[in-house]
Each structure stands twice: as C-alpha cells, then as structure tokens.
Scaffold this active site. Structure first.
Site, PDB file in Angstrom:
ATOM      1  N   SER A 105       0.864  -1.221   0.064  1.00  0.00           N
ATOM      2  CA  SER A 105      -0.008   0.054   0.156  1.00  0.00           C
ATOM      3  C   SER A 105       0.897   1.316  -0.053  1.00  0.00           C
ATOM      4  O   SER A 105       1.748   1.403   0.935  1.00  0.00           O
ATOM      5  CB  SER A 105      -0.971   0.147   1.024  1.00  0.00           C
ATOM      6  OG  SER A 105      -1.632  -1.234   1.459  1.00  0.00           O
ATOM      7  N   HIS A 132      -4.696 -10.196  -1.468  1.00  0.00           N
ATOM      8  CA  HIS A 132      -4.896 -10.082  -0.115  1.00  0.00           C
ATOM      9  C   HIS A 132      -6.074 -11.250   0.245  1.00  0.00           C
ATOM     10  O   HIS A 132      -6.646 -11.391  -0.385  1.00  0.00           O
ATOM     11  CB  HIS A 132      -5.314  -8.944   0.703  1.00  0.00           C
ATOM     12  CG  HIS A 132      -4.223  -7.930   0.551  1.00  0.00           C
ATOM     13  ND1 HIS A 132      -4.547  -7.031  -0.450  1.00  0.00           N
ATOM     14  CD2 HIS A 132      -3.148  -7.438   1.230  1.00  0.00           C
ATOM     15  CE1 HIS A 132      -3.573  -6.136  -0.577  1.00  0.00           C
ATOM     16  NE2 HIS A 132      -2.747  -6.234   0.558  1.00  0.00           N
ATOM     17  N   HIS A 161      -4.165   0.288  -4.204  1.00  0.00           N
ATOM     18  CA  HIS A 161      -3.502  -0.732  -4.619  1.00  0.00           C
ATOM     19  C   HIS A 161      -3.531  -0.946  -6.337  1.00  0.00           C
ATOM     20  O   HIS A 161      -5.001  -1.635  -6.601  1.00  0.00           O
ATOM     21  CB  HIS A 161      -3.879  -2.320  -3.918  1.00  0.00           C
ATOM     22  CG  HIS A 161      -3.588  -2.327  -2.688  1.00  0.00           C
ATOM     23  ND1 HIS A 161      -4.147  -1.710  -1.550  1.00  0.00           N
ATOM     24  CD2 HIS A 161      -2.685  -3.016  -1.930  1.00  0.00           C
ATOM     25  CE1 HIS A 161      -3.706  -1.961  -0.608  1.00  0.00           C
ATOM     26  NE2 HIS A 161      -2.768  -2.856  -0.685  1.00  0.00           N
ATOM     27  N   TYR A 194      -7.877 -11.329   2.581  1.00  0.00           N
ATOM     28  CA  TYR A 194      -9.207 -10.496   3.013  1.00  0.00           C
ATOM     29  C   TYR A 194     -10.114 -10.052   1.713  1.00  0.00           C
ATOM     30  O   TYR A 194     -11.398  -9.957   1.921  1.00  0.00           O
ATOM     31  CB  TYR A 194      -8.887  -9.302   3.939  1.00  0.00           C
ATOM     32  CG  TYR A 194      -8.350  -8.166   3.350  1.00  0.00           C
ATOM     33  CD1 TYR A 194      -8.624  -7.460   2.424  1.00  0.00           C
ATOM     34  CD2 TYR A 194      -6.769  -7.969   3.917  1.00  0.00           C
ATOM     35  CE1 TYR A 194      -7.874  -6.313   1.683  1.00  0.00           C
ATOM     36  CE2 TYR A 194      -5.981  -6.907   3.229  1.00  0.00           C
ATOM     37  CZ  TYR A 194      -6.732  -6.036   2.417  1.00  0.00           C
ATOM     38  OH  TYR A 194      -5.916  -4.962   1.661  1.00  0.00           O
ATOM     39  N   GLU A 195      -9.293  -9.980   0.656  1.00  0.00           N
ATOM     40  CA  GLU A 195     -10.198  -9.826  -0.649  1.00  0.00           C
ATOM     41  C   GLU A 195     -11.104 -11.067  -1.028  1.00  0.00           C
ATOM     42  O   GLU A 195     -11.758 -10.972  -1.842  1.00  0.00           O
ATOM     43  CB  GLU A 195      -9.331  -9.469  -1.573  1.00  0.00           C
ATOM     44  CG  GLU A 195      -8.689  -7.976  -1.375  1.00  0.00           C
ATOM     45  CD  GLU A 195      -7.705  -7.924  -2.569  1.00  0.00           C
ATOM     46  OE1 GLU A 195      -7.947  -7.329  -3.562  1.00  0.00           O
ATOM     47  OE2 GLU A 195      -6.423  -7.983  -2.475  1.00  0.00           O
ATOM     48  N   ALA A 216       3.054  -2.023   4.108  1.00  0.00           N
ATOM     49  CA  ALA A 216       2.557  -1.205   5.262  1.00  0.00           C
ATOM     50  C   ALA A 216       2.279  -2.166   6.419  1.00  0.00           C
ATOM     51  O   ALA A 216       1.558  -3.043   6.404  1.00  0.00           O
ATOM     52  CB  ALA A 216       1.601  -0.219   4.996  1.00  0.00           C
ATOM     53  N   HIS A 238      -7.119   3.647   7.248  1.00  0.00           N
ATOM     54  CA  HIS A 238      -6.305   3.234   5.912  1.00  0.00           C
ATOM     55  C   HIS A 238      -5.896   4.636   5.573  1.00  0.00           C
ATOM     56  O   HIS A 238      -4.623   4.725   4.932  1.00  0.00           O
ATOM     57  CB  HIS A 238      -7.334   2.704   4.851  1.00  0.00           C
ATOM     58  CG  HIS A 238      -6.726   2.206   3.625  1.00  0.00           C
ATOM     59  ND1 HIS A 238      -5.554   1.334   3.777  1.00  0.00           N
ATOM     60  CD2 HIS A 238      -6.659   2.651   2.278  1.00  0.00           C
ATOM     61  CE1 HIS A 238      -4.982   1.059   2.387  1.00  0.00           C
ATOM     62  NE2 HIS A 238      -5.860   1.691   1.720  1.00  0.00           N
ATOM     63  N   MET A 249      -1.185  -7.485   6.971  1.00  0.00           N
ATOM     64  CA  MET A 249      -2.577  -8.296   6.450  1.00  0.00           C
ATOM     65  C   MET A 249      -1.928  -9.112   5.034  1.00  0.00           C
ATOM     66  O   MET A 249      -2.659  -9.438   4.216  1.00  0.00           O
ATOM     67  CB  MET A 249      -3.820  -7.693   6.226  1.00  0.00           C
ATOM     68  CG  MET A 249      -4.306  -6.742   7.387  1.00  0.00           C
ATOM     69  SD  MET A 249      -5.546  -5.900   6.952  1.00  0.00           S
ATOM     70  CE  MET A 249      -6.069  -5.129   8.315  1.00  0.00           C
ATOM     71  N   SER A 250      -0.577  -9.241   4.853  1.00  0.00           N
ATOM     72  CA  SER A 250      -0.210  -9.544   3.580  1.00  0.00           C
ATOM     73  C   SER A 250       1.103 -10.593   3.792  1.00  0.00           C
ATOM     74  O   SER A 250       1.377 -10.776   4.913  1.00  0.00           O
ATOM     75  CB  SER A 250       0.076  -8.340   2.593  1.00  0.00           C
ATOM     76  OG  SER A 250       1.213  -7.711   3.028  1.00  0.00           O
ATOM     77  N   ASN A 307       1.791   3.216  11.058  1.00  0.00           N
ATOM     78  CA  ASN A 307       1.131   3.754  12.137  1.00  0.00           C
ATOM     79  C   ASN A 307       1.249   2.897  13.482  1.00  0.00           C
ATOM     80  O   ASN A 307       1.837   1.727  13.120  1.00  0.00           O
ATOM     81  CB  ASN A 307      -0.504   3.326  12.021  1.00  0.00           C
ATOM     82  CG  ASN A 307      -1.006   2.218  11.634  1.00  0.00           C
ATOM     83  OD1 ASN A 307      -0.601   1.483  10.479  1.00  0.00           O
ATOM     84  ND2 ASN A 307      -1.184   1.217  12.745  1.00  0.00           N
TER      85      ASN A 307
END
Ligand code: HPA
Length: 274
Positions: free
Chosen positions: A32, A85, A63, A87-88, A115, A249, A213-214, A237
């Site tokens: 990201s 990802h 993305h 989550y997709e 990130a 995000h 998450m990746s 963050n």
C-alpha cells in the site's frame, strides 16, 4: 482451494514473456502506498493484472493492479504494483500465484514490502523495518494440498525465511545511505479488521514487532520455490491501543506518502547489491 498447476503458471509466464523480452532476476512486490518505485523502472512494459491468464484481480483502494517488467538500476526486474490479499476473498495459494509466475520468469530473489502497524513501542510511524522473520497467524498456508515436488519440497525449511545474507546487505546499504532501519518480526493476520488492543498485547507477547495483512503467503511460496527473500515494512501507524486514537487506511496512506523518498532511496540502493 484452487489447485494451481504448472500449466497455469506457464501460461501466465508465457503471456508476460510475449510482452517483454526481459528475463527478470529480482521480483518486487510493493505494498500500500509504496508503488512509487514503479516510476523508476527503465523502459517499463506495463501489463494489467486482468490481462494475465489466471491472475486474480486486486480490489483495494490504493493498490493498482499492474505488473511491470524492465530494469531498476540496471538490474532486470519484475514488479507488482499492488498485491492480492486473503481478506479480498482469495485463498493463500492465489495471493502467492504471482510468486510462482516470477519463479517461472527466472526470478531468484524477491523483495517484499508492506505497510504495517508498529507493535514494538520503540518504533514510530514512518520507520522502516527490515523483516527478520514472520509469524503466520492467518491460520492458512498456500502449500496446503497435494505437493508438486517439481515446484518444491513437501516440508519446506523456514529457518531463514528472510535471507540473513540479504538482511546484512540491506543493513550495510542503509547505514551507508544514512537511512535508519529498524529490524523485527512481522506478524501476518487475515484482516480486514485492524486488531483490537488486546490482540496487540497478545502479538507483542508472542514476539511480534509489526503487524499486517499480507506477505506471509508470498514468502512461504517463495521459500518453497527456492527464492531468497528480503522484506521491508513501512511502519505506517502504531498498532491498535498504543496511542489513544482510531486506526484508518487514510493514516496508512498518509504515512507511506511521507516516507516515499526515504523508502525509494533505500530500495534503489539495495537492488544492485542483492
Ligand atoms: N494492522 C494490520 N495491518 C496494517 C496495520 C495495522 O495496524 N497498518 C497497516 N497495515
């Protein structure tokens, strides 16, 4: 589970080869907001993910779905601007399919970036972290299913998931360029929710320094395929509960934007040394 066959991998690779004569040595997967590197590719050939046979499509804002082939600092590379990802809705084997294709194209080294939220309280947003190791807490593994021994071993070694040699190189380059570089363990979760504060306390107890998450499924497939990996997280963050503020995000994108030059300078100098 989607069974990804050698034929599917070869078809995808042949399509890419039909667009570019370059034989890439290094694969890059940009997270990201870190796609800026793509602008520095010399004589890039751009291929939309949707045109590559069997490639999934990327659905997240920030993305872009584009594969670039060309050279960076004189080194032939293939670069993914935007990744897939879990989550997709993709299975782990699909998120890592591009790594199989990279291997087929000739790639022997992979640079993954992402990130991530900082779990280690000595980190600050905007820090870059060399990934020393990961903890796969997605509950999934891209190698589940029958093993094709031509692709790699049934039980791959993960004792140096992130190559010590490449990490040493990255540290040397970072110190020469005066780019501060943290080092730590990346914890991979499914998402798409950010973590709860209690989950972050748990992840810190488990030895995690950053969370995202990746990355983990891509690295597992890379190691299965015998590709050496270097990983760099941008701490976008502080993880949930560390600061008294919600995560967004938007903040992630703002921070990756801010570290753009530092990230670029580091990665551009690392590539020729890999
Ligand atoms: N948690 C999980 N994934 C992330 C974060 C986070 O805090 N920041 C960027 N990706």
């Amino acid at each position: 589970m989607t069974i990804l066959t050698q034929d599917m991998i070869k078809e995808a690779a042949q399509y890419i080869q039909s667009k570019s004569p370059v034989t890439p040595q290094i694969g890059l997967i940009l997270g990201s907001g870190l796609g800026v590197l793509a602008e520095h590719i010399e004589e890039p050939i751009s291929i939309a993910y949707q045109d590559i046979p069997h490639f999934p499509q990327s659905t997240v804002e920030g993305h872009a779905g584009e594969l670039l082939v060309g050279s960076l600092q004189g080194v032939p590379v293939v670069l993914m601007k935007g990744r897939f990802h879990m989550y997709e809705g993709y299975g782990p084997e699909l998120t890592a399919f591009p790594v199989r294709v990279m291997k087929e194209l000739g790639v022997s080294k992979l640079l993954v970036t992402n990130a991530a939220g900082g779990i280690n309280t000595s980190f600050a947003p905007g820090d870059l972290m060399l990934i020393s190791d990961h903890i796969n807490l997605t509950g999934k593994n891209p190698l589940i299913g029958p093993n094709d021994s031509e692709m790699g071993p049934r039980f791959p070694d993960m004792s140096q998931a992130y190559s010590r040699k490449l990490r040493d190189t990255a540290k040397k380059v970072a110190s020469e360029k005066n780019v501060p570089l943290q080092e730590g363990v990346y914890v991979g979760l499914l998402g798409p929710t950010y973590e709860t504060p209690a989950e972050i306390v748990m992840l810190r107890t488990l030895g995690g320094d950053a969370v995202g998450m990746s990355t983990v499924s891509e690295v597992i497939v890379a190691r299965h395929a015998g590709i050496e990996v270097l990983g760099i997280s941008c701490i976008s963050n502080m993880a949930s509960g560390i600061l008294d503020q919600p995560l967004s995000h938007h903040e992630v994108m703002e921070t990756t934007d801010r570290v753009r030059e530092k990230f670029l300078s580091l990665v551009l100098s690392i590539i020729p040394e890999m």
